[in-house]
Design a protein around this motif. Structure first.
Motif, mmCIF file in Angstrom:
data_model
loop_
_atom_site.group_PDB
_atom_site.id
_atom_site.type_symbol
_atom_site.label_atom_id
_atom_site.label_comp_id
_atom_site.label_asym_id
_atom_site.label_seq_id
_atom_site.Cartn_x
_atom_site.Cartn_y
_atom_site.Cartn_z
ATOM 1 N N LEU A 6 0.693 -1.187 -0.020
ATOM 2 C CA LEU A 6 -0.199 0.204 0.102
ATOM 3 C C LEU A 6 0.917 1.258 0.151
ATOM 4 O O LEU A 6 1.941 1.356 0.590
ATOM 5 N N SER A 7 0.395 2.229 -0.563
ATOM 6 C CA SER A 7 0.988 3.677 -0.613
ATOM 7 C C SER A 7 1.144 4.185 0.560
ATOM 8 O O SER A 7 0.371 4.275 1.493
ATOM 9 N N GLU A 8 2.278 4.846 0.881
ATOM 10 C CA GLU A 8 2.574 5.750 2.216
ATOM 11 C C GLU A 8 2.136 7.069 1.763
ATOM 12 O O GLU A 8 2.131 7.880 2.794
ATOM 13 N N ASP A 9 1.388 7.634 0.785
ATOM 14 C CA ASP A 9 1.275 8.813 0.306
ATOM 15 C C ASP A 9 0.030 9.251 1.192
ATOM 16 O O ASP A 9 -0.758 8.661 1.226
ATOM 17 N N THR A 10 0.132 10.450 1.634
ATOM 18 C CA THR A 10 -1.064 11.057 2.148
ATOM 19 C C THR A 10 -1.654 12.414 1.590
ATOM 20 O O THR A 10 -2.654 13.289 2.164
ATOM 21 N N SER A 11 -1.295 12.537 0.532
ATOM 22 C CA SER A 11 -1.789 13.605 -0.349
ATOM 23 C C SER A 11 -3.119 13.429 -0.811
ATOM 24 O O SER A 11 -3.851 12.605 -0.530
ATOM 25 N N LYS A 12 -4.010 14.503 -1.424
ATOM 26 C CA LYS A 12 -5.174 14.641 -1.932
ATOM 27 C C LYS A 12 -5.521 13.541 -2.888
ATOM 28 O O LYS A 12 -6.496 12.869 -3.042
ATOM 29 N N LYS A 13 -4.528 12.948 -3.294
ATOM 30 C CA LYS A 13 -4.539 11.931 -4.455
ATOM 31 C C LYS A 13 -5.043 10.637 -3.815
ATOM 32 O O LYS A 13 -5.849 9.938 -4.155
ATOM 33 N N MET A 14 -4.406 10.328 -2.373
ATOM 34 C CA MET A 14 -5.043 9.111 -1.781
ATOM 35 C C MET A 14 -6.252 9.366 -0.740
ATOM 36 O O MET A 14 -6.375 8.621 0.068
ATOM 37 N N TYR A 15 -6.715 10.466 -0.664
ATOM 38 C CA TYR A 15 -7.779 11.079 0.168
ATOM 39 C C TYR A 15 -8.945 9.969 0.047
ATOM 40 O O TYR A 15 -9.356 9.729 -1.065
ATOM 41 N N ALA A 16 -9.466 9.533 1.149
ATOM 42 C CA ALA A 16 -10.572 8.562 1.278
ATOM 43 C C ALA A 16 -10.100 7.125 0.730
ATOM 44 O O ALA A 16 -10.862 6.414 0.306
ATOM 45 N N ARG A 17 -9.005 7.074 0.262
ATOM 46 C CA ARG A 17 -8.406 5.792 -0.104
ATOM 47 C C ARG A 17 -7.513 5.041 1.102
ATOM 48 O O ARG A 17 -7.106 5.769 1.605
ATOM 49 N N PHE A 18 -7.633 3.674 1.023
ATOM 50 C CA PHE A 18 -6.743 3.066 2.117
ATOM 51 C C PHE A 18 -5.218 2.915 1.634
ATOM 52 O O PHE A 18 -4.852 2.423 0.721
ATOM 53 N N ASN A 19 -4.660 4.165 2.376
ATOM 54 C CA ASN A 19 -2.980 3.989 2.354
ATOM 55 C C ASN A 19 -2.464 2.943 3.354
ATOM 56 O O ASN A 19 -3.381 2.455 4.113
ATOM 57 N N LYS A 20 -1.137 2.984 3.391
ATOM 58 C CA LYS A 20 -0.630 2.013 4.532
ATOM 59 C C LYS A 20 -1.123 2.348 5.984
ATOM 60 O O LYS A 20 -1.345 1.739 6.657
ATOM 61 N N TRP A 21 -1.082 3.916 6.207
ATOM 62 C CA TRP A 21 -1.691 4.110 7.562
ATOM 63 C C TRP A 21 -3.002 3.863 7.824
ATOM 64 O O TRP A 21 -3.197 3.650 9.123
ATOM 65 N N ALA A 22 -3.798 3.955 6.862
ATOM 66 C CA ALA A 22 -5.287 3.801 7.392
ATOM 67 C C ALA A 22 -5.392 2.011 7.592
ATOM 68 O O ALA A 22 -6.141 1.753 8.319
ATOM 69 N N ALA A 23 -4.473 1.290 7.070
ATOM 70 C CA ALA A 23 -4.502 -0.063 6.876
ATOM 71 C C ALA A 23 -3.851 -0.472 8.388
ATOM 72 O O ALA A 23 -4.544 -1.120 9.170
ATOM 73 N N LYS A 24 -2.905 0.224 8.620
ATOM 74 C CA LYS A 24 -2.255 0.053 10.107
ATOM 75 C C LYS A 24 -3.316 0.337 11.127
ATOM 76 O O LYS A 24 -3.306 -0.121 12.211
ATOM 77 N N ALA A 25 -4.142 1.624 10.878
ATOM 78 C CA ALA A 25 -4.973 1.875 12.081
ATOM 79 C C ALA A 25 -6.031 0.911 12.249
ATOM 80 O O ALA A 25 -6.677 0.638 13.149
ATOM 81 N N LEU A 26 -6.597 0.431 10.860
ATOM 82 C CA LEU A 26 -7.540 -0.771 11.009
ATOM 83 C C LEU A 26 -7.135 -2.017 11.628
ATOM 84 O O LEU A 26 -7.618 -2.631 12.452
ATOM 85 N N LEU A 27 -5.698 -2.179 11.236
ATOM 86 C CA LEU A 27 -4.989 -3.673 12.101
ATOM 87 C C LEU A 27 -5.050 -3.133 13.603
ATOM 88 O O LEU A 27 -5.185 -4.176 14.228
ATOM 89 N N ALA A 28 -4.644 -1.931 13.948
ATOM 90 C CA ALA A 28 -4.468 -1.788 15.248
ATOM 91 C C ALA A 28 -5.748 -1.918 16.114
ATOM 92 O O ALA A 28 -5.883 -2.356 17.183
ATOM 93 N N ASN A 29 -6.948 -1.634 15.612
ATOM 94 C CA ASN A 29 -8.130 -1.633 16.112
ATOM 95 C C ASN A 29 -8.523 -3.029 16.014
ATOM 96 O O ASN A 29 -9.180 -3.564 17.274
ATOM 97 N N ILE A 30 -8.070 -3.875 15.217
ATOM 98 C CA ILE A 30 -8.493 -5.423 15.606
ATOM 99 C C ILE A 30 -7.702 -5.926 16.517
ATOM 100 O O ILE A 30 -8.158 -6.783 17.324
ATOM 101 N N TYR A 31 -6.452 -5.575 16.764
ATOM 102 C CA TYR A 31 -5.672 -5.821 17.890
ATOM 103 C C TYR A 31 -5.984 -5.601 19.133
ATOM 104 O O TYR A 31 -5.957 -6.270 20.202
#
Length: 351
Positions: A6-31
């Motif tokens: 997944l992309s590490e990009d946090t620019s407008k191009k990735m807005y509302a799309r799952f980048n690496k940090w959103a995925a890690k936030a989701l995984l942290a929630n599961i843990y």
């Protein structure tokens, strides 16, 4: 498994799309909820995901708490993953869902308060639980900023707004107390204000709904530290979160011992505006931290999950809720899913 790709990009191009940090936030929630889901706690794993997000330096706390929920909240430095909505356009030409917080919470007469282009739905169905409201510190800026309360006026701030149903002719005053959670008068209950409503707003709202934000990552880290015996480090993070909610720095400060203590929530079953059955009054472990989660994340869709994790959902009573079976921490499988797949078996106690 997807995170490395997944992309590490946090620019407008990735807005509302799952980048690496959103995925890690989701995984942290599961843990964070692993012990509920599997019986095995994974605080260390949750902490590692949170630290990855924090150390990346891509996000930061907004100085103004409510900037995360403004109409143009796509500009927030704190929001990690949101679902975008638009005032006029749905996802598929008017068929897919629209954001209707204002419609199911505000009173129809609130149209005059905000110069809305159309009226909210009836007397409003989504109202604040007064037991939760009573748990706030009155000095907490998140209280008045999150809820419409008290006498209501037109957009000029002077002209009274009136009730329209069983109390027609009386000024609309949003009162705190509810007789129970079954039936309320048209003026009873504080209403949703946390997501900004534009003056002159049409039927639907244009705010993007926040699913993960940096403040949540910090609070997940704090909970992991607290549950791992590092209460003072947890308190430093919670104090950091609280600082933007209080003008008095002393009010913002919380200690590790406080976070370990019991909740201040006045649990009990309510009838005719009074608690008639207190139910289970045993202390909640880390109850003050659970309170902090409530104040910080009100209206952000995580409360049921948090109450389950802290052992409250199936033990305590509030408003018109009484414990009715530990199995209710899991939802039933929808009948439509069972009908479409004969290999599925309904969850225990829902047969």
């Amino acid at each position: 498994e997807a995170i490395p790709d997944l992309s590490e990009d946090t620019s407008k191009k990735m807005y509302a799309r799952f980048n690496k940090w959103a995925a890690k936030a989701l995984l942290a929630n599961i843990y964070l909820n692993s012990e509920v889901y599997t019986g095995t706690a994974k605080w260390t794993e949750c902490l590692a995901e949170c630290n990855d997000i924090i150390n990346a330096g891509k996000y930061s706390l907004e100085s103004d708490y409510f900037s995360n929920f403004k109409i143009l909240n796509e500009n927030s430095k704190e929001n990690i993953f949101t679902v975008p909505f638009d005032e006029w356009n749905s996802w598929s030409g008017g068929v897919a869902p629209q954001l209707a917080f204002l419609n199911f919470s505000l009173h129809s007469s609130s149209k005059a308060t905000l110069n809305l282009e159309s009226s909210p739905w009836g007397a409003g169905g989504f109202k604040a639980n007064p037991q939760f409201i009573d748990s706030y510190d009155p000095a907490d800026l998140r209280l008045k900023g999150s809820w419409f309360m008290g006498p209501q006026f037109a957009a000029d701030g002077v002209t009274p707004v009136y009730c329209a149903y069983e109390k027609k002719g009386q000024q609309l005053i949003f009162t705190k107390e509810l007789p129970d959670g079954i039936y309320t008068a048209e003026n009873e209950g504080y209403r949703m204000k946390k997501y900004e409503i534009r003056n002159g707003n049409p039927l639907f709202m244009g705010n993007d709904v926040v699913f993960f934000r940096y403040g949540q990552v910090l609070m997940m880290k704090a909970e992991c530290l607290l549950r791992s015996g590092q209460k003072d480090q947890a308190a430093q993070i919670v104090t950091q979160i609280r600082q933007r909610a209080f003008t008095d720095p002393a009010k913002a400060t919380v200690t590790g011992a406080q976070l370990e203590g019991n909740t201040c929530y006045n649990y009990g079953y309510v009838e005719n505006y009074k608690i008639v059955d207190k139910g289970d009054q045993s202390a909640v472990k880390y109850g003050r931290f659970l309170d902090e989660l409530g104040w910080e994340f009100a209206l952000e869709n995580f409360r049921r999950r948090d109450l389950i994790r802290f052992g409250v959902f199936t033990t305590k009573s509030w408003l018109s809720h009484r414990p009715n079976g530990a199995y209710r921490t899991v939802f039933p499988i929808p009948q439509s899913a069972l009908d479409s797949n004969p290999k599925l078996v309904q969850n225990p106690n829902y047969q």
